[in-house]
Write an enzyme that holds these catalytic residues in place. Structure first.
Site, PDB file in Angstrom:
ATOM      1  CB  VAL A  22      -0.910   0.015   1.254  1.00  0.00           C
ATOM      2  CG1 VAL A  22      -1.746   1.271   1.320  1.00  0.00           C
ATOM      3  CG2 VAL A  22      -1.795  -1.227   1.275  1.00  0.00           C
ATOM      4  CB  CYS A  23       1.545   3.905  -2.339  1.00  0.00           C
ATOM      5  SG  CYS A  23       2.355   5.501  -2.434  1.00  0.00           S
ATOM      6  CG  LEU A  24      -2.390   5.574   3.381  1.00  0.00           C
ATOM      7  CD1 LEU A  24      -3.275   6.433   2.478  1.00  0.00           C
ATOM      8  CD2 LEU A  24      -3.249   4.592   4.150  1.00  0.00           C
TER       9      LEU A  24
END
Length: 188
Positions: free
Chosen positions: A94-96
């Site tokens: 996840v790119c958060l």
């Protein structure tokens, strides 16, 4: 061995914090499965937020908490496939920003599942993609993007798919099924 820099209170407070945060999750409505009774690694069953193309989807999320948690952010990954600009389709990572760059010890595990992940699914950021195809589709053809998300939900984010992952079947089975389908459509 030098003990310079060794801070036993950090290790103790991290261990306590991990226990506290995981217990909150275990007592919540989320289905949590510990790996080898270890509170630093577990899976959470996560449902797609209502009124989004992800609604009705069920994902198995893998969580690993580092020894330095909550001072260092957790590692979060989707185990079953999801079509989203900010989630790598193959690895599930996840790119958060709130998890990767701006994590704060003030956040806890409940925040991830009640706020951060639902917000990520509601408001994808195609300008910072891990899945370039999803980002391009969202920006150029939003209706097609929504249709693809719904297709992925129906194929990979069913309760049965999440249960199969829980029973130890892994993504290779789905990948083999997809590559078989690909070879049929190649005209062979």
């Amino acid at each position: 061995m030098s003990l310079m820099g060794y801070r036993p209170w950090v290790v103790y407070s991290s261990k306590r914090r991990i226990e506290t945060d995981v217990m909150k999750l275990l007592m919540s409505d989320y289905e949590v499965t510990l790996v080898n009774d270890n509170m630093a690694e577990f899976y959470v069953r996560f449902f797609g937020p209502a009124e989004t193309p992800f609604a009705g989807g069920v994902w198995k999320i893998h969580v690993e908490l580092p020894e330095q948690y909550p001072f260092k952010s957790p590692s979060i990954g989707f185990m079953n496939k999801i079509f989203h600009p900010n989630i790598d389709e193959l690895s599930g990572s996840v790119c958060l920003d709130v998890i990767n760059q701006t994590w704060s010890p003030m956040f806890d595990m409940i925040n991830i599942f009640e706020v951060f992940l639902p917000q990520l699914l509601r408001y994808p950021n195609p300008n910072d993609p891990l899945n370039g195809e999803a980002a391009a589709l969202l920006m150029r053809h939003p209706k097609e993007y929504e249709a693809r998300v719904k297709e992925y939900v129906q194929r990979f984010a069913t309760k049965e798919a999440a249960d199969a992952l829980a029973e130890g079947e892994d993504k290779e089975d789905e990948d083999a099924e997809m590559s078989d389908m690909g070879s049929i459509s190649d005209g062979e």
